[in-house]
Design an enzyme around this catalytic site. Structure first.
Site, short mmCIF file in Angstrom:
data_model
loop_
_atom_site.label_atom_id
_atom_site.label_comp_id
_atom_site.label_asym_id
_atom_site.label_seq_id
_atom_site.Cartn_x
_atom_site.Cartn_y
_atom_site.Cartn_z
N LEU A 106 -9.56 -9.48 -10.57
CA LEU A 106 -10.34 -8.83 -11.63
C LEU A 106 -11.56 -8.16 -11.01
O LEU A 106 -12.16 -8.69 -10.07
CB LEU A 106 -10.83 -9.87 -12.65
CG LEU A 106 -9.83 -10.35 -13.70
CD1 LEU A 106 -10.50 -11.42 -14.57
CD2 LEU A 106 -9.33 -9.20 -14.56
N HIS A 165 0.05 -0.11 -13.53
CA HIS A 165 0.80 -1.33 -13.80
C HIS A 165 2.29 -0.98 -13.86
O HIS A 165 2.66 0.02 -14.47
CB HIS A 165 0.33 -1.94 -15.13
CG HIS A 165 0.95 -3.28 -15.38
ND1 HIS A 165 0.54 -4.42 -14.73
CD2 HIS A 165 1.97 -3.65 -16.17
CE1 HIS A 165 1.28 -5.44 -15.11
NE2 HIS A 165 2.17 -4.99 -16.00
N ASN A 190 -6.23 1.81 -13.04
CA ASN A 190 -5.23 0.91 -12.44
C ASN A 190 -3.84 1.42 -12.78
O ASN A 190 -3.66 2.15 -13.76
CB ASN A 190 -5.41 -0.49 -13.03
CG ASN A 190 -4.40 -1.50 -12.48
OD1 ASN A 190 -4.12 -1.50 -11.27
ND2 ASN A 190 -3.84 -2.33 -13.33
N GLY A 210 0.77 -1.24 0.00
CA GLY A 210 0.00 0.00 0.00
C GLY A 210 0.80 1.29 0.00
O GLY A 210 0.29 2.33 0.43
#
Ligand code: GAR
Length: 189
Positions: free
Chosen positions: A87, A104, A102, A12
């Site tokens: 997902l 990545h 999101n 986190g």
């Protein structure tokens, strides 16, 4: 007030940066940290920063409306995935169309897809002899790492980089850019 919900499965560091970025913002706030992992350190970070948390299991996420109901209760405007490994189910995708993002840790469309997260991504990048890697912020759809790309930033991969040293470069890029990109998206909603 616009509200952001952050979904995270692990440490986190990104979630913490995002919470801190908006802490004194009068029009945008992080209203909740959602996690599929009751032992995730992100939950401790959230508690220390007085952000409410919700933990759910697979059944709650995929076969019930409890997460959607909580998102509605929090008046969520944008969902931010920050190291979230599942997902997103259809009911949430439908309700938050083009409002789920999101991050990545590579330059998509390369090095994405099922199982490509954390150090596995960096190992693959180094193994392939890539000269550069980076981060990708993108909209979320029903597949892993597949939605429309919003933002990318690059870093070099040196011969002596290890998955750990590359992860550290990538985390720096993520922490610098993710909160700002999120702010721009929220402002445009
Ligand atoms: C981040 O590097 C993020 O890009 C990655 O997980 C890490 C979470 O770090 N996400 C993925 O690999 C998704 N496919 P954090 O828990 O310290 O924020």
């Amino acid at each position: 007030m616009k509200n952001i919900a952050i979904f995270a499965s692990g440490n986190g560091t990104n979630a913490e940066r995002i919470i801190k970025h908006f802490i004194n913002n009068e029009s945008i706030s992080v209203s909740g940290i959602y996690s599929n992992n009751e032992n995730a350190f992100v939950l401790t970070r959230a508690k220390n920063l007085n952000v409410p948390t919700m933990v759910f299991n697979r059944k709650m996420f995929y076969e019930s409306e409890v997460v959607v109901d909580q998102l509605k209760k929090d008046k969520t405007d944008l969902i931010v995935l920050a190291g979230f490994l599942w997902l997103v189910p259809g009911n949430i995708l439908k309700m938050y169309k083009n409002r789920i993002v999101n991050i990545h840790p590579a330059l998509l469309p390369k090095y994405g897809g099922k199982g490509m997260y954390g150090s596995r991504v960096h190992e693959a990048v180094i193994e392939a002899g890539e000269k550069e890697s980076g981060i990708t912020i993108h909209y979320v759809n029903e597949k892993y790492d597949d939605g429309k790309i919003i933002f990318q930033a690059k870093c070099t991969v040196n011969k002596d980089d290890t998955p750990e040293s590359l992860a550290s470069k990538i985390h720096k890029l993520e922490h610098r850019h993710y909160p700002e990109v999120i702010e721009k998206i929220v402002m445009s909603l």
